[in-house]
Every structure is written in C-alpha cells, then in structure tokens.
Scaffold this motif. Structure first.
Motif, PDB file in Angstrom:
ATOM      1  N   THR A  23       0.877  -1.173   0.109  1.00  0.00           N
ATOM      2  CA  THR A  23      -0.103   0.079  -0.010  1.00  0.00           C
ATOM      3  C   THR A  23       0.811   1.193   0.089  1.00  0.00           C
ATOM      4  OG1 THR A  23      -0.097   0.072   2.484  1.00  0.00           O
ATOM      5  CG2 THR A  23      -1.921  -1.264   1.239  1.00  0.00           C
ATOM      6  N   PHE A  24       0.355   2.442  -0.285  1.00  0.00           N
ATOM      7  CA  PHE A  24       0.936   3.590  -0.362  1.00  0.00           C
ATOM      8  C   PHE A  24      -0.028   4.614   0.051  1.00  0.00           C
ATOM      9  CE2 PHE A  24      -0.564   3.261  -4.556  1.00  0.00           C
ATOM     10  CZ  PHE A  24      -1.017   4.710  -4.999  1.00  0.00           C
ATOM     11  N   GLN A  25       0.643   6.049   0.137  1.00  0.00           N
ATOM     12  CA  GLN A  25      -0.059   7.151   0.380  1.00  0.00           C
ATOM     13  C   GLN A  25       0.472   8.204  -0.360  1.00  0.00           C
ATOM     14  OE1 GLN A  25      -0.375   6.937   5.033  1.00  0.00           O
ATOM     15  NE2 GLN A  25      -2.524   7.764   4.581  1.00  0.00           N
ATOM     16  N   LEU A  26      -0.331   9.248  -0.985  1.00  0.00           N
ATOM     17  CA  LEU A  26       0.114  10.223  -1.819  1.00  0.00           C
ATOM     18  C   LEU A  26       0.344  11.490  -0.915  1.00  0.00           C
ATOM     19  CD1 LEU A  26      -1.963  10.156  -4.665  1.00  0.00           C
ATOM     20  CD2 LEU A  26       0.178   9.449  -4.648  1.00  0.00           C
ATOM     21  N   SER A  27      -0.006  11.501   0.178  1.00  0.00           N
ATOM     22  CA  SER A  27       0.361  12.281   1.460  1.00  0.00           C
ATOM     23  C   SER A  27      -0.167  11.943   2.628  1.00  0.00           C
ATOM     24  CB  SER A  27      -0.280  13.638   0.934  1.00  0.00           C
ATOM     25  OG  SER A  27      -1.662  13.796   1.316  1.00  0.00           O
ATOM     26  N   PRO A  28       0.220  12.106   3.882  1.00  0.00           N
ATOM     27  CA  PRO A  28      -0.008  11.537   5.149  1.00  0.00           C
ATOM     28  C   PRO A  28      -1.369  11.331   5.372  1.00  0.00           C
ATOM     29  CG  PRO A  28       1.717  12.731   5.424  1.00  0.00           C
ATOM     30  CD  PRO A  28       1.466  13.225   4.261  1.00  0.00           C
ATOM     31  N   ASP A  29      -2.300  12.508   5.088  1.00  0.00           N
ATOM     32  CA  ASP A  29      -3.721  12.261   5.355  1.00  0.00           C
ATOM     33  C   ASP A  29      -4.790  12.004   4.131  1.00  0.00           C
ATOM     34  OD1 ASP A  29      -3.347  13.678   7.801  1.00  0.00           O
ATOM     35  OD2 ASP A  29      -3.077  15.431   7.154  1.00  0.00           O
ATOM     36  N   MET A  30      -4.097  11.484   3.175  1.00  0.00           N
ATOM     37  CA  MET A  30      -4.957  10.834   1.981  1.00  0.00           C
ATOM     38  C   MET A  30      -5.189   9.412   2.281  1.00  0.00           C
ATOM     39  SD  MET A  30      -3.476  12.856  -1.352  1.00  0.00           S
ATOM     40  CE  MET A  30      -4.692  11.895  -2.545  1.00  0.00           C
ATOM     41  N   PRO A  31      -6.296   8.928   1.757  1.00  0.00           N
ATOM     42  CA  PRO A  31      -6.471   7.595   1.706  1.00  0.00           C
ATOM     43  C   PRO A  31      -5.408   6.658   1.401  1.00  0.00           C
ATOM     44  CG  PRO A  31      -8.128   8.631   0.482  1.00  0.00           C
ATOM     45  CD  PRO A  31      -6.952   9.655   0.723  1.00  0.00           C
ATOM     46  N   VAL A  32      -5.051   5.359   2.102  1.00  0.00           N
ATOM     47  CA  VAL A  32      -4.292   4.551   1.745  1.00  0.00           C
ATOM     48  C   VAL A  32      -4.935   3.785   0.506  1.00  0.00           C
ATOM     49  CG1 VAL A  32      -2.983   2.386   2.587  1.00  0.00           C
ATOM     50  CG2 VAL A  32      -3.505   4.157   4.343  1.00  0.00           C
ATOM     51  N   MET A  33      -3.891   3.588  -0.479  1.00  0.00           N
ATOM     52  CA  MET A  33      -4.354   2.795  -1.689  1.00  0.00           C
ATOM     53  C   MET A  33      -3.307   1.574  -1.786  1.00  0.00           C
ATOM     54  SD  MET A  33      -4.587   6.095  -4.302  1.00  0.00           S
ATOM     55  CE  MET A  33      -5.390   7.614  -3.868  1.00  0.00           C
ATOM     56  N   GLN A  34      -4.021   0.517  -2.376  1.00  0.00           N
ATOM     57  CA  GLN A  34      -3.327  -0.648  -2.743  1.00  0.00           C
ATOM     58  C   GLN A  34      -2.684  -0.624  -4.087  1.00  0.00           C
ATOM     59  OE1 GLN A  34      -5.123  -4.552  -1.796  1.00  0.00           O
ATOM     60  NE2 GLN A  34      -6.328  -3.418  -0.195  1.00  0.00           N
ATOM     61  N   THR A  35      -1.730  -0.708  -4.419  1.00  0.00           N
ATOM     62  CA  THR A  35      -1.137  -0.666  -5.867  1.00  0.00           C
ATOM     63  C   THR A  35      -1.944  -1.562  -6.901  1.00  0.00           C
ATOM     64  OG1 THR A  35       0.392  -2.545  -5.230  1.00  0.00           O
ATOM     65  CG2 THR A  35       1.277  -0.112  -5.129  1.00  0.00           C
ATOM     66  N   ALA A  36      -2.464  -2.849  -6.349  1.00  0.00           N
ATOM     67  CA  ALA A  36      -3.118  -3.650  -7.264  1.00  0.00           C
ATOM     68  C   ALA A  36      -4.511  -3.010  -7.424  1.00  0.00           C
ATOM     69  CB  ALA A  36      -3.344  -4.884  -6.841  1.00  0.00           C
ATOM     70  N   HIS A  37      -5.025  -1.926  -6.793  1.00  0.00           N
ATOM     71  CA  HIS A  37      -6.240  -1.446  -6.887  1.00  0.00           C
ATOM     72  C   HIS A  37      -6.290  -0.057  -7.535  1.00  0.00           C
ATOM     73  CE1 HIS A  37      -8.238  -3.932  -3.571  1.00  0.00           C
ATOM     74  NE2 HIS A  37      -8.111  -4.734  -4.746  1.00  0.00           N
ATOM     75  N   LEU A  38      -5.211   0.378  -8.259  1.00  0.00           N
ATOM     76  CA  LEU A  38      -5.057   1.496  -8.767  1.00  0.00           C
ATOM     77  C   LEU A  38      -5.881   1.397 -10.193  1.00  0.00           C
ATOM     78  CD1 LEU A  38      -1.270   2.443  -8.698  1.00  0.00           C
ATOM     79  CD2 LEU A  38      -3.242   3.810  -7.957  1.00  0.00           C
ATOM     80  N   ALA A  39      -6.875   2.490 -10.489  1.00  0.00           N
ATOM     81  CA  ALA A  39      -7.811   2.181 -11.353  1.00  0.00           C
ATOM     82  C   ALA A  39      -7.291   1.354 -12.705  1.00  0.00           C
ATOM     83  CB  ALA A  39      -8.172   3.486 -11.799  1.00  0.00           C
ATOM     84  N   TRP A  40      -6.147   1.780 -13.416  1.00  0.00           N
ATOM     85  CA  TRP A  40      -5.555   0.822 -14.581  1.00  0.00           C
ATOM     86  C   TRP A  40      -5.436  -0.506 -14.448  1.00  0.00           C
ATOM     87  CZ3 TRP A  40      -3.221   5.293 -12.400  1.00  0.00           C
ATOM     88  CH2 TRP A  40      -2.052   5.306 -11.388  1.00  0.00           C
ATOM     89  N   ASN A  41      -5.318  -0.747 -13.233  1.00  0.00           N
ATOM     90  CA  ASN A  41      -4.796  -2.218 -12.828  1.00  0.00           C
ATOM     91  C   ASN A  41      -6.225  -3.173 -12.567  1.00  0.00           C
ATOM     92  OD1 ASN A  41      -2.231  -1.930 -13.151  1.00  0.00           O
ATOM     93  ND2 ASN A  41      -1.808  -1.163 -11.096  1.00  0.00           N
ATOM     94  N   CYS A  42      -7.280  -2.679 -12.686  1.00  0.00           N
ATOM     95  CA  CYS A  42      -8.494  -3.177 -12.481  1.00  0.00           C
ATOM     96  C   CYS A  42      -9.660  -3.009 -13.219  1.00  0.00           C
ATOM     97  CB  CYS A  42      -8.884  -3.259 -10.850  1.00  0.00           C
ATOM     98  SG  CYS A  42      -8.901  -1.839 -10.217  1.00  0.00           S
ATOM     99  N   ILE A  43      -9.310  -2.836 -14.557  1.00  0.00           N
ATOM    100  CA  ILE A  43     -10.509  -2.593 -15.441  1.00  0.00           C
ATOM    101  C   ILE A  43     -10.608  -3.823 -16.387  1.00  0.00           C
ATOM    102  CG2 ILE A  43     -10.146  -0.072 -15.472  1.00  0.00           C
ATOM    103  CD1 ILE A  43      -8.544  -0.411 -17.997  1.00  0.00           C
ATOM    104  N   GLY A  44     -10.181  -4.879 -15.982  1.00  0.00           N
ATOM    105  CA  GLY A  44     -10.293  -6.000 -17.012  1.00  0.00           C
ATOM    106  C   GLY A  44      -8.892  -6.722 -16.946  1.00  0.00           C
ATOM    107  N   ASN A  45      -8.822  -7.569 -17.932  1.00  0.00           N
ATOM    108  CA  ASN A  45      -7.488  -8.317 -18.186  1.00  0.00           C
ATOM    109  C   ASN A  45      -6.206  -7.510 -18.592  1.00  0.00           C
ATOM    110  OD1 ASN A  45      -7.611  -8.305 -20.943  1.00  0.00           O
ATOM    111  ND2 ASN A  45      -8.969  -9.807 -21.129  1.00  0.00           N
ATOM    112  N   GLN A  46      -5.250  -8.471 -18.741  1.00  0.00           N
ATOM    113  CA  GLN A  46      -4.106  -7.765 -18.980  1.00  0.00           C
ATOM    114  C   GLN A  46      -3.687  -7.047 -20.420  1.00  0.00           C
ATOM    115  OE1 GLN A  46      -1.664  -6.528 -16.476  1.00  0.00           O
ATOM    116  NE2 GLN A  46      -3.448  -7.100 -15.260  1.00  0.00           N
ATOM    117  N   HIS A  47      -4.597  -7.774 -21.291  1.00  0.00           N
ATOM    118  CA  HIS A  47      -4.460  -7.561 -22.686  1.00  0.00           C
ATOM    119  C   HIS A  47      -4.696  -5.775 -23.077  1.00  0.00           C
ATOM    120  CE1 HIS A  47      -3.982  -8.170 -27.016  1.00  0.00           C
ATOM    121  NE2 HIS A  47      -5.574  -7.689 -27.290  1.00  0.00           N
ATOM    122  N   GLY A  48      -3.631  -5.365 -23.430  1.00  0.00           N
ATOM    123  CA  GLY A  48      -3.810  -3.849 -23.916  1.00  0.00           C
ATOM    124  C   GLY A  48      -3.814  -2.919 -22.998  1.00  0.00           C
ATOM    125  N   GLN A  49      -3.440  -3.459 -21.726  1.00  0.00           N
ATOM    126  CA  GLN A  49      -3.281  -2.413 -20.646  1.00  0.00           C
ATOM    127  C   GLN A  49      -1.798  -1.385 -21.051  1.00  0.00           C
ATOM    128  OE1 GLN A  49      -3.379  -3.977 -16.532  1.00  0.00           O
ATOM    129  NE2 GLN A  49      -1.736  -2.452 -15.731  1.00  0.00           N
TER     130      GLN A  49
END
Length: 467
Positions: A175-201
């Motif tokens: 996980t990571f945060q863009l700043s200390p008070d922003m939401p904790v994000m999971q790298t696998a859940h970044l929008a471009w990583n969960c819009i379907g399969n890997q083809h064309g990513q």
C-alpha cells in the motif's frame, strides 16, 4: 443580441459518466448556457430510449443531444474499455472537431460553440480538438479527487518503484499514500490495474499518461466531489476544483438524466411507502457490476437471512454467463409472496429511493455517483466494490469517513450469506455510524448551497468560461 455561451459537453461512454455530465449540462443551462451533448452513437440510442418523451421534447432545457460514432462495430463488446478508449481517439475526434467548426449555423438558435467540457477519461484528443478550434476547455473528473490524484502522480509512482513504467502494473502488493492524510491505496487497486484483463493494458496506460499531460494545459479541472469529503487531497492538489456533489437524479421528471436502462420501476416507491421508517435494505450495483451464479444466489440468500425488508435492483445482464432469473429454489415465493418482504426491480429511480424515509442502508458497488448519492441522503453503506475506482471509494467509505462496512470474501472468494446478513445487522444497529453519515450529509449539502465552497467554485468557473 449576442447568442448565449454554448458549451459542448462530451462524456466518456459509460453510464456512470453520462449521468453526472448530463447533470453538469443542466447546471450550465441554469447559468445561461446552451449545451450540445455529444454521446457515442451507441449510448445516444440508449439514453434516448430510456428518456421520457416529455424530456426529449422540452425545448426549454436548451440541451441538444447529438451522436458521434465511437469506431466500434455493431455487436462488439463495449465493456472492452481498452479497445473502446483507443478507438474513440481515432474516430470521435474528427467528428467532434467538425461539429465545433460547423456550429452556429443552425435554425435552433444555438450560437457557435464557445467552450468544450470533456470527460477527463476521454484522453487528450478532446482537449486537443478544443485547442485546434480556439475554444476554451475544461476537463471534468466524475469520480473521487483521490483517484485523479493517483493519475497526476504517475511520475512519482514510477520514481518510487510502486508501479511499472511500461504498463502501470503493481511492482508489489503493498500500500502507499500520496500524502499522510490521504487514503491508503493498494497498488493492485489503482484504476488502470483493475479494469479487466492484462491485454492492452500498456496501451491504455500510455493513454492515461498522455491524458495527464494534456489536461495540465486546459483551463480548468472540475471534480464531482466536495471539499469536506476530500480535504487532504484538495490541499495536496489545488488544481482540482471541487464543484459537487452533483445532484444526479434530482431533476424534474422532464429532464434527460442519462440512464441506459428503462423503465425505472416506479412501483417500488409505493412498496417503500408501505415499509416502516429506516427498515429497508437497498441493494444496487450500478450499470457494470456482474456476478457469477454462485455469488448471485449467495447474495439472494443473505438478504433473505437478514430478516429485513429489501429492495434489490437486478439488471437483465447482472449474472455472468447465467440467467438473471436463476434465484435459489423458492426464493421468489418466500420473499415476494404474501409476506412482501422483498422486492426485485430491473432498474430503480435511485435518488428517490435513497431519499425515502423507509430506507436504512445501501448495499453498493461504491461507484462514485452512488457513493455521493448515498452520502447526500445520509445512508450507511455495505461496501462491495467491483472494479476501477470503486476500491478507493471503499477506503473512503470504510476507513476515512467511517460510514460503512466492507463486504469481505471467504477463502473461496465468496461473500457468504451469513456475512451479508451479519453486516446488514451491524449497519442497522450502529448509532455512531449513523451520526457520522448524517454529519457528512450536512457538509455535502452546505457545499452546494449558495455560498458553499462548491457553489463558489462553480460560479468562478462559469464567469471565466463565459468571458
């Protein structure tokens, strides 16, 4: 007498984008604009089919709906977002440019197009067209500011070895945060990583990078959010201008609102009228979420097990590779018979449902429109994300605002009926959560009322884009 300013509004071709951008179009008309709303041909047909005849004939709305080809063949899968996004840039751009250059010569009183308001997700082509034609431009981001911030931070995410520079894929499962008070994000859940399969990513990721570069040069970046919801994000990224939450679903019945599904089942409102106050579980997963048959049946049994009255929106295509009527044996008779404890509809007037006094909680896919509508109506959430931005929205709902609970899968990847029923009971009985969501509701409404932060931001945008 000079014609009024004329905005060309272009949504990304998905219902969760068309609805808020149509609300933005109505808001522009409220401020003296005329609007040309350019949908893809495919979605234009769906919006027109779902709209009421009175809405399409209401000349006072000053919104003209036009269709532009998206480049896909009839029958192609438009849920293939990678292919759709790439084809739009090739096929829609020349048509939109021609639309701008030919504007002002019609008999309907629409003057020349003076500005373009384009969905950020279209990529750079729409803003490039605005620059080539010499009109002002704004990008509208219809999701959370935190998600947009992750796009604006792509260079930093690459530099910090969080994502791969070629396709944006996660280099770790952390996980990571863009700043200390922003939401904790999971790298696998970044929008471009969960819009379907890997083809064309990789191609899609390159489009996103190009979009970031292009949007940096437009006049405004508007966001369907409000300062109190994402204060830390707006402090870290001041170029994002919150003008929400948009009042999606609250327009008069004659307004075109952008739904793809019809009819809205008004009978559910009479059913809600017969239910006790704060008793009903509302279940809706937007226009895109799909379930396999096992999970679909488990959800049905969980709602039954909860013992609570429920209103469940079941789209005709919600079961992946299955039959939408494939409920557990006897389920429909048990919950929809003499007891009348459950009601299933194909589509609902969601804003009217969420504002109904009998509704107690919202089982949601955490799409941003639904999230904002739930917040505006002071409802706690059972957060059940499906893809893209919905995982970040779940973090807001459950961890930052603390107005909802996660729907969590077991070791087999199934969200069980027992878990669903238990979570519903927790939501119904948590007085602290109810207080928090009521407080957030108050802040949301204050932001869009006269003098509120979003209202002031929109006024400022209007004055600048008119000049």
């Amino acid at each position: 007498m000079a014609p009024p300013p004329h905005a060309l509004v272009i949504p990304y071709p998905a219902q969760g984008h068309v609805i808020p951008l149509l609300e933005l179009a109505h808001a522009l008309v409220d401020r003296g604009f005329t609007v040309t709303f350019a949908n893809s041909e495919f979605n234009h047909r769906r919006v027109v089919a779902a709209a009421t005849e009175s809405s399409l004939l209401d000349r006072s709305s000053r919104i003209r709906l036009v269709a532009v080809p998206d480049g896909m063949e009839p029958g192609e899968d438009r849920n293939n977002l990678v292919r759709l996004t790439l084809l739009m840039a090739e096929h829609m751009a020349p048509r939109v440019e021609d639309l701008i250059r030919r504007s002002g010569g019609d008999a309907e009183g629409y003057g020349p197009i003076t500005c373009v308001v384009a969905d950020y997700n279209l990529g750079m082509w729409a803003l490039d067209v605005a620059r080539r034609t010499g009109v002002k431009s704004a990008a509208i981001w219809p999701a959370s500011a935190a998600l947009l911030a992750s796009l604006l931070s792509i260079d930093k995410l690459v530099q910090d070895n969080i994502i791969d520079p070629e396709d944006g894929s996660a280099l770790s499962q952390g996980t990571f945060q863009l700043s200390p008070d922003m939401p904790v994000m999971q790298t696998a859940h970044l929008a471009w990583n969960c819009i379907g399969n890997q083809h064309g990513q990789a191609a899609m990721f390159r489009c996103l990078i190009a979009s970031v570069r292009a949007v940096d040069k437009c006049d405004f970046i508007l966001c369907n959010s409000f300062h109190g919801a994402e204060q830390a994000t707006f402090a870290r990224f001041p170029q994002i201008l919150p003008v929400g939450p948009f009042l999606t679903g609250e327009r008069k019945k004659a307004a075109v609102v952008g739904h793809f599904w019809r009819p809205e089942d008004d009978a559910c409102m009479s059913w809600l009228d017969a239910q006790p106050a704060r008793s009903v579980v509302y279940v809706a997963f937007g226009s895109f979420t799909m379930f396999d048959t096992r999970q679909f049946r488990e959800l049905a049994l969980g709602l039954e097990l909860s013992g609570r009255p429920f209103l469940w929106v079941v789209r005709p295509d919600i079961v992946l590779g299955g039959d939408v009527h494939d409920y557990p044996d006897g389920f429909v008779d048990r919950v929809g018979g003499a007891s009348g404890r459950g009601m299933v509809v194909a589509w609902s007037p969601q804003q009217r449902v969420l504002s109904h006094p009998s509704v107690a909680c919202f089982v949601s896919h955490c799409g941003w429109n639904s999230t904002m509508e739930g917040v505006r109506n002071g409802l706690p959430f059972l957060a059940w994300p499906y893809f893209a931005d919905q995982f970040v929205n779940q973090v807001y709902i459950c961890d930052v605002w603390k107005v909802g609970l996660r729907a969590e899968a077991d070791e087999a990847g199934v969200i069980t009926k027992e878990h669903i029923a238990g979570r519903v009971e927790e939501l119904m009985s948590d007085a602290g959560m109810r207080e928090r969501v009521e407080a957030l509701k108050k802040v949301a409404h204050e932001s869009i009322n006269h003098g509120g932060s979003s209202h002031r931001n929109f006024d400022m945008f209007i004055e600048a884009i008119k000049a």
